[in-house]
Design a protein around this motif. Structure first.
Motif, PDB file in Angstrom:
ATOM      1  N   LYS A  18       0.821  -1.206   0.000  1.00  0.00           N
ATOM      2  CA  LYS A  18       0.000   0.000   0.000  1.00  0.00           C
ATOM      3  C   LYS A  18       0.858   1.261   0.000  1.00  0.00           C
ATOM      4  CE  LYS A  18      -3.760   2.295   2.426  1.00  0.00           C
ATOM      5  NZ  LYS A  18      -3.135   3.619   2.338  1.00  0.00           N
ATOM      6  N   ASP A  19       0.535   2.158  -0.901  1.00  0.00           N
ATOM      7  CA  ASP A  19       1.177   3.470  -0.965  1.00  0.00           C
ATOM      8  C   ASP A  19       0.475   4.387   0.035  1.00  0.00           C
ATOM      9  OD1 ASP A  19       1.846   6.142  -1.695  1.00  0.00           O
ATOM     10  OD2 ASP A  19       2.429   5.438  -3.685  1.00  0.00           O
ATOM     11  N   PRO A  20       1.203   5.046   0.946  1.00  0.00           N
ATOM     12  CA  PRO A  20       0.530   5.892   1.952  1.00  0.00           C
ATOM     13  C   PRO A  20      -0.217   7.070   1.346  1.00  0.00           C
ATOM     14  CG  PRO A  20       2.908   6.222   2.005  1.00  0.00           C
ATOM     15  CD  PRO A  20       2.656   5.025   1.126  1.00  0.00           C
ATOM     16  N   SER A  21       0.110   7.439   0.100  1.00  0.00           N
ATOM     17  CA  SER A  21      -0.609   8.544  -0.539  1.00  0.00           C
ATOM     18  C   SER A  21      -1.908   8.090  -1.199  1.00  0.00           C
ATOM     19  CB  SER A  21       0.286   9.204  -1.594  1.00  0.00           C
ATOM     20  OG  SER A  21       0.544   8.312  -2.669  1.00  0.00           O
ATOM     21  N   GLU A  22      -2.149   6.792  -1.197  1.00  0.00           N
ATOM     22  CA  GLU A  22      -3.343   6.247  -1.850  1.00  0.00           C
ATOM     23  C   GLU A  22      -4.613   6.707  -1.146  1.00  0.00           C
ATOM     24  OE1 GLU A  22      -5.533   1.915  -2.053  1.00  0.00           O
ATOM     25  OE2 GLU A  22      -3.355   1.991  -1.961  1.00  0.00           O
ATOM     26  N   ASP A  63      10.646   9.864   1.721  1.00  0.00           N
ATOM     27  CA  ASP A  63      11.762  10.653   2.248  1.00  0.00           C
ATOM     28  C   ASP A  63      11.487  11.148   3.664  1.00  0.00           C
ATOM     29  OD1 ASP A  63      13.239  10.424  -0.148  1.00  0.00           O
ATOM     30  OD2 ASP A  63      12.032  12.029  -1.041  1.00  0.00           O
ATOM     31  N   VAL A  64      10.433  10.608   4.269  1.00  0.00           N
ATOM     32  CA  VAL A  64      10.030  10.938   5.654  1.00  0.00           C
ATOM     33  C   VAL A  64       9.630  12.406   5.762  1.00  0.00           C
ATOM     34  CG1 VAL A  64      10.545  10.476   8.079  1.00  0.00           C
ATOM     35  CG2 VAL A  64      11.812   9.266   6.328  1.00  0.00           C
TER      36      VAL A  64
END
Length: 293
Positions: free
Chosen positions: A151-155, A187-188
């Protein structure tokens, strides 16, 4: 989510995800859209003999089961069973009792939709049978990782709408509207995204649910790709869509949303446009759809 001077953002979750975050989520949402669009049209022919297959359970994601076909060596998907799942002794069981590697006997109409992965909406019965282990499922892991990427956290979460027709279990994807979303990138660095939406009766795209029973009502299960913290809903008469709202937007009617094992709208009614607002850990998202008869 209603703003008078907002830019219209009535696009499906598939398009939003593809534009914002690229191909990783596209495969996943496209898979669901294909399954949902064709489910109603492939209800089993009552004169067709049931076909029996042997499969291994691989994973569950967003209301879908991923199964490994032990005869042909490929992966296919179906909706997570509700009242069609049984154990070795023929007793009804909950889907949560099925583990990775369990062997399953799958009975249905034998009609597999032509997509990747294959989609099998016409299953009538699934029975767990003995003999499976996680090792039996591991040979499908490489292919499964391509179908279900991390899962992409921007999804932005999407919403599937599941309901029952006289001859089929049907699902459709709700149209995604505006949202606010916060996440930490690779990149946190903290990221905050805001996408405004027009008033729902002004959306240029709005997916349909078609109710075929005499009452024109159905209990609607809300299957989110990510579990929300809370859900609310409103509705407006469909005839109001596209009207001139120069004197202000009409008030929506509050709709009951229940939450037991899943979120649901009991008695969703034809002739109305529904807006669902969900609050997640990372933000809020608005969804819309029209119920027709």
């Amino acid at each position: 989510m209603k703003k008078e001077n907002a830019v219209i953002f009535g696009v499906t979750g598939v398009v939003v995800a593809a534009v914002l975050i690229g191909g990783g989520i596209y495969m996943k949402t496209e898979r669901d859209r294909n399954l949902n669009a064709d489910t109603a049209s492939v209800a089993a022919d009552s004169n067709r003999a049931e076909e029996v297959q042997k499969a291994v359970f691989l994973a569950e994601d967003s209301g879908l089961w991923y199964l490994g076909d032990l005869e042909h060596g490929n992966i296919y998907v179906t909706h997570t069973p509700s009242d069609t799942l049984y154990d070795e002794n023929g007793n009804a069981i909950d889907p949560s009792e099925i583990k990775k590697g369990d062997f399953l006997q799958v009975e249905g109409d034998g009609i597999m939709l032509n997509s990747y992965p294959g989609q099998y909406p016409g299953i009538s019965r699934i029975m767990r049978i003995s003999g499976g282990t996680e090792a039996d499922a591991e040979k499908f892991d490489e292919e499964l990782s391509q179908i279900l990427p991390e899962k992409d956290p921007s999804e932005i979460p999407f919403l599937n709408l599941c309901y029952t027709q006289p001859n089929a279990q049907v699902a459709a994807m709700a149209t995604q509207g505006g949202y606010t979303w916060s996440y930490v990138d690779e990149d946190v660095n903290g990221q905050n995204v805001v996408a405004d939406s027009a008033f729902i009766l002004e959306w240029t795209e709005l997916n349909d649910l078609n109710i075929e029973n005499d009452e024109g009502k159905t209990d609607l299960e809300l299957v989110f790709s990510e579990e929300p913290d809370s859900v609310t809903a409103e509705r407006w008469p469909a005839e109001d869509r596209g009207q001139n709202f120069g004197n202000g937007y009409p008030e929506g009617e509050s709709v009951s949303v229940e939450h037991a094992e899943s979120w649901s709208i009991p008695g969703a009614e034809a002739g109305y446009i529904y807006e669902v607002d969900a609050v997640f850990e990372n933000g809020t998202v608005s969804y819309g759809f029209e119920v027709k008869k």
